[in-house]
Scaffold this motif. Structure first.
Motif, PDB file in Angstrom:
ATOM      1  N   ALA A   1       0.858  -1.192   0.000  1.00  0.00           N
ATOM      2  CA  ALA A   1       0.000   0.000   0.000  1.00  0.00           C
ATOM      3  C   ALA A   1       0.889   1.236   0.000  1.00  0.00           C
ATOM      4  O   ALA A   1       0.943   2.003   0.973  1.00  0.00           O
ATOM      5  CB  ALA A   1      -0.924  -0.031   1.213  1.00  0.00           C
ATOM      6  N   GLN A   2       1.577   1.437  -1.102  1.00  0.00           N
ATOM      7  CA  GLN A   2       2.547   2.525  -1.238  1.00  0.00           C
ATOM      8  C   GLN A   2       2.467   3.117  -2.642  1.00  0.00           C
ATOM      9  O   GLN A   2       1.817   2.569  -3.532  1.00  0.00           O
ATOM     10  CB  GLN A   2       3.965   2.005  -0.958  1.00  0.00           C
ATOM     11  N   VAL A   3       3.178   4.202  -2.847  1.00  0.00           N
ATOM     12  CA  VAL A   3       3.189   4.891  -4.136  1.00  0.00           C
ATOM     13  C   VAL A   3       3.694   3.978  -5.240  1.00  0.00           C
ATOM     14  O   VAL A   3       3.249   4.059  -6.391  1.00  0.00           O
ATOM     15  CB  VAL A   3       4.048   6.172  -4.049  1.00  0.00           C
ATOM     16  N   SER A   4       4.603   3.058  -4.923  1.00  0.00           N
ATOM     17  CA  SER A   4       5.157   2.175  -5.946  1.00  0.00           C
ATOM     18  C   SER A   4       4.077   1.340  -6.622  1.00  0.00           C
ATOM     19  O   SER A   4       4.196   1.004  -7.806  1.00  0.00           O
ATOM     20  CB  SER A   4       6.212   1.258  -5.323  1.00  0.00           C
ATOM     21  N   SER A   5       3.028   0.982  -5.893  1.00  0.00           N
ATOM     22  CA  SER A   5       1.951   0.194  -6.480  1.00  0.00           C
ATOM     23  C   SER A   5       1.019   1.057  -7.324  1.00  0.00           C
ATOM     24  O   SER A   5       0.390   0.562  -8.258  1.00  0.00           O
ATOM     25  CB  SER A   5       1.147  -0.522  -5.386  1.00  0.00           C
ATOM     26  N   VAL A   6       0.934   2.339  -6.973  1.00  0.00           N
ATOM     27  CA  VAL A   6       0.135   3.267  -7.784  1.00  0.00           C
ATOM     28  C   VAL A   6       0.885   3.600  -9.064  1.00  0.00           C
ATOM     29  O   VAL A   6       0.317   3.622 -10.161  1.00  0.00           O
ATOM     30  CB  VAL A   6      -0.186   4.544  -6.997  1.00  0.00           C
ATOM     31  N   GLY A   7       2.175   3.885  -8.942  1.00  0.00           N
ATOM     32  CA  GLY A   7       2.991   4.292 -10.077  1.00  0.00           C
ATOM     33  C   GLY A   7       3.401   5.739  -9.925  1.00  0.00           C
ATOM     34  O   GLY A   7       2.566   6.594  -9.584  1.00  0.00           O
ATOM     35  N   PRO A   8       4.667   6.061 -10.168  1.00  0.00           N
ATOM     36  CA  PRO A   8       5.173   7.412  -9.890  1.00  0.00           C
ATOM     37  C   PRO A   8       4.654   8.481 -10.828  1.00  0.00           C
ATOM     38  O   PRO A   8       4.727   9.676 -10.504  1.00  0.00           O
ATOM     39  CB  PRO A   8       6.689   7.242 -10.044  1.00  0.00           C
ATOM     40  N   ASN A   9       4.126   8.094 -11.992  1.00  0.00           N
ATOM     41  CA  ASN A   9       3.734   9.091 -12.993  1.00  0.00           C
ATOM     42  C   ASN A   9       2.230   9.158 -13.238  1.00  0.00           C
ATOM     43  O   ASN A   9       1.792   9.855 -14.151  1.00  0.00           O
ATOM     44  CB  ASN A   9       4.445   8.792 -14.318  1.00  0.00           C
TER      45      ASN A   9
END
Length: 723
Positions: free
Chosen positions: A109-117
């Motif tokens: 549950a972190q930004v890496s799973s959302v995607g940085p862009n």
């Protein structure tokens, strides 16, 4: 919200997982018995069709067709792979034993799973992750069945994936592969779920935790129309994990999602320059229960809604097609669904348009759903004007069987390998030497007297583990004949290059090609003639509804041979296809919906004297005689030709059939098999009457003239557990 689209002609509502709200307590009063007194206890709990709504067939005389279905759950999931080697059952048991909720370290549950862009940095920092149990007091995986209307697209531009998902909800034989039933929020809840997707020849099980991303209190991902229903959001998260991040769902090809959800073969048809036989392909696709969809042009800015309500650069699901009486003639119209869950076509045949005033009320009532739910009708002419691409997908390319006067099946060969570079410079510009030194796959096209397409070739690029980092690559294949002369070629920048051909009998070589080395999955589908070799002539391909009664007993043999495996037996999937293509030829009987896969499994169980999940010709003959009898009764009792029977008509039908049911039992049957208004469709009527007939005869055989029967606990369990 993007790009290619693919989904399904089909029924209005496919309810694959029983609703927790639906009261089934009265089912325990169902009578069980013995089939024909042969000493074999069988189950008689035939599941009624749960595909409420309208399954629309465009024609009244349907050619008998059969495809070799390669994506059946029992067969295709045998070699199931586990993403990241995560075992759902073991992980859930571990969490339950420790009293913990699962947290997935491989998709945190972190930004890496959302995607940085995907979003600006300030918005990424504000994303919160919440479990359904934090959002709702009574969360459910599924509420009142699975439907495309459960889906409403969120902030992520994954309409291509959701359009395919909307189509998937209409075809239960594929949906059950993707969404396992061994999970939920009630029993054994541990914050862990799993879903399955097809990847390059294998089904992959993807485990996730149920923490979902929210931005400013709103779903970042797809959000369900029913607030406590979470299957769309969780399935989308699993697909995002498979592809690396939510960001990697923001734009994509609907054709890819269709294949990932089915393991099938997809074919794309340009609507600005459609093939001359496109209408026949559409009809065949409808008959063979394909997933279908369409997309609008992305040349203009994406997600721009035109004044007519159509969104540019957007994917849609095709959910129905019908030929309808209009004024003094006929009109072909297509039903389409927008994954936004709103936003509809405003032109002719839209909700509330004047065209519906010239349609008979009984048809208008059945077809028109005047709601702002994203679904609308339009004419075929407007469809060709407004959309750019049509996509069709199924286990085998049975939608190319149109015009085939023989009983055709499709076989498939698979090859996984590494392709060496072949210079791709232009059409037919390959030297024989360069082609012959590359890897070649030889096929022998049989002597098949057909004017339709008989070969489909699908070449899929197999990406590395992080498939989204793979650079665009133009791939394709050549078809060569004698002396390595290139006869045909097909290239694209897509992941999956698929094309269909009409090849004369002979031997050909298929040469995968690209400007650089790549790993691939090559699938070659070939149509073959399949009939009884001892017969001097093929059975008639058309079985009209008006077959004289004295000829019906012989006609069942022709139908059986066309769908049977090697002419000997048929399983539930083949029975479903047979019933929908042969029995539901009349447009009025098809208005109530097609036979679901569960219905056909239950029907098969009633007739399956050998308890092996198959019907022999003799067993099918018994079923056929019952079917034709109940077809006549349904036609007689459906006095207003609505495609349904009400309670009073059902009561009369039971009496006409020579069976007995008191008023309470008739009401229970209407509740069990009817829709919300108590109306029973033709397919559900067949299931209902077959069960009533079997139960009646079974009881009589077991009772042997007495008014009651007795049985052991194991006999009782054997009865209730087979279907």
């Amino acid at each position: 919200m993007d790009f290619d689209a693919v989904t399904a002609l089909g029924s209005a509502r496919c309810s694959t997982i029983p609703s927790a709200k639906r009261d089934r307590s009265w089912a325990s009063h169902t009578l069980l018995g013995h089939r024909f007194g042969l000493g074999k206890l069988i189950a008689i709990l035939v599941c009624p069709s749960q595909e409420r709504g309208t399954m629309l067939a465009p024609g009244s005389a349907l050619t008998l067709e059969r495809g070799w279905q390669t994506a059946r759950a029992a067969e295709s999931l045998q070699n199931l792979k586990k993403l990241n080697n995560q075992d759902f059952s073991r992980l859930r048991a571990q969490c339950l034993s420790q009293g913990l909720l699962f947290e997935d370290a491989t998709f945190p549950a972190q930004v890496s799973s959302v995607g940085p862009n995907l979003l600006p940095e300030d918005k990424l920092r504000r994303i919160q992750w919440k479990r359904p149990t934090e959002l709702q007091r009574n969360p459910c995986l599924v509420v009142d069945g699975i439907s495309r209307f459960d889906i409403m697209q969120g902030e992520i531009g994954d309409c291509w994936m959701l359009a395919a998902l909307g189509s998937l909800t209409l075809q239960k034989q594929f949906l059950e592969n993707v969404l396992p039933k061994d999970q939920g929020f009630q029993d054994n809840y541990a914050g862990i779920f799993h879903f399955r997707f097809w990847q390059y020849g294998d089904w992959v099980d993807v485990v996730i935790d149920d923490r979902l991303p929210f931005l400013n209190g709103r779903y970042l991902s797809v959000h369900p129309r029913t607030s406590n229903e979470f299957w769309p959001s969780l399935l989308e998260k699993a697909y995002a994990k498979l592809r690396g991040s939510y960001q990697n769902l923001h734009g994509g090809c609907l054709s890819d999602a269709l294949v990932d959800f089915t393991g099938g073969v997809q074919v794309q048809f340009p609507l600005k320059d459609p093939p001359p036989d496109l209408e026949e392909i559409l009809k065949a696709a409808d008959r063979s229960q394909c997933l279908m969809g369409c997309s609008t042009s992305s040349q203009l800015k994406r997600n721009i809604e035109l004044r007519n309500g159509i969104v540019q650069g957007h994917a849609y699901t095709i959910t129905g097609a019908v030929k309808i009486r209009y004024k003094n003639g006929w009109k072909h119209i297509i039903r389409i669904w927008n994954p936004w869950g709103h936003g509809e076509w405003k032109g002719p045949w839209s909700d509330g348009s004047s065209q519906w005033d010239h349609v008979e009320p009984k048809y208008r009532e059945t077809l028109l759903r005047n709601k702002d739910d994203g679904e609308f009708w339009m004419s075929c002419e407007n469809f060709l004007e407004q959309f750019s691409w049509l996509y069709i997908c199924n286990s085998t390319p049975v939608f190319l069987n149109f015009g085939d006067q023989h009983c055709a099946t499709w076989s498939v060969e698979r090859h996984v390998s590494l392709c060496s570079p072949v210079r791709v410079t232009g059409r037919n510009s390959y030297s024989p030497g360069a082609v012959s030194t590359n890897m070649q796959y030889f096929i022998k096209v049989p002597d098949y007297d057909s004017k339709t397409y008989n070969v489909v070739i699908s070449l899929m690029r197999k990406h590395a583990e992080d498939q989204q980092d793979a650079k665009p690559l133009k791939i394709g294949f050549l078809i060569t004949g004698e002396n390595s002369r290139v006869l045909k070629e097909s290239f694209s920048m897509a992941r999956d290059v698929t094309n269909y051909f009409s090849l004369s009998p002979g031997t050909y070589a298929i040469v995968p090609a690209a400007n650089q080395e790549f790993e691939f999955l090559l699938r070659v589908f070939m149509k073959t003639q399949d009939y009884n070799e001892n017969s001097n002539s093929l059975p008639s391909p058309v079985l009209p509804m008006e077959v004289p009664k004295q000829n019906r007993d012989s006609s069942y043999k022709a139908a059986f041979l066309r769908y049977a495996t090697q002419g000997s037996v048929i399983d539930a999937s083949q029975l479903q296809q047979l019933l929908n293509e042969v029995i539901l030829q009349d447009e009025m009987t098809s208005l109530g919906g097609r036979f679901s896969f569960d219905s056909c499994r239950g029907i098969l169980a009633l007739m399956d004297l050998n308890s092996n999940g198959r019907l022999t010709l003799q067993e099918f003959g018994t079923l056929w005689r019952s079917l034709t009898k109940y077809m006549d009764i349904f036609s007689k009792e459906d006095r207003n030709h609505s495609g349904f029977l009400d309670v009073s008509e059902l009561r009369s039908a039971i009496q006409t059939a020579g069976l007995v049911a008191n008023e309470q039992l008739v009401r229970l049957m209407a509740l069990r098999y009817g829709d919300g208004a108590g109306r029973i469709s033709f397919s559900d009527f067949i299931c209902c009457m077959l069960r009533l007939e079997t139960v009646t005869h079974a009881f009589q055989n077991l009772a042997e003239g007495e008014s009651r029967i007795s049985m052991t606990a194991m006999e009782w369990l054997t009865l209730v557990m087979y279907t």
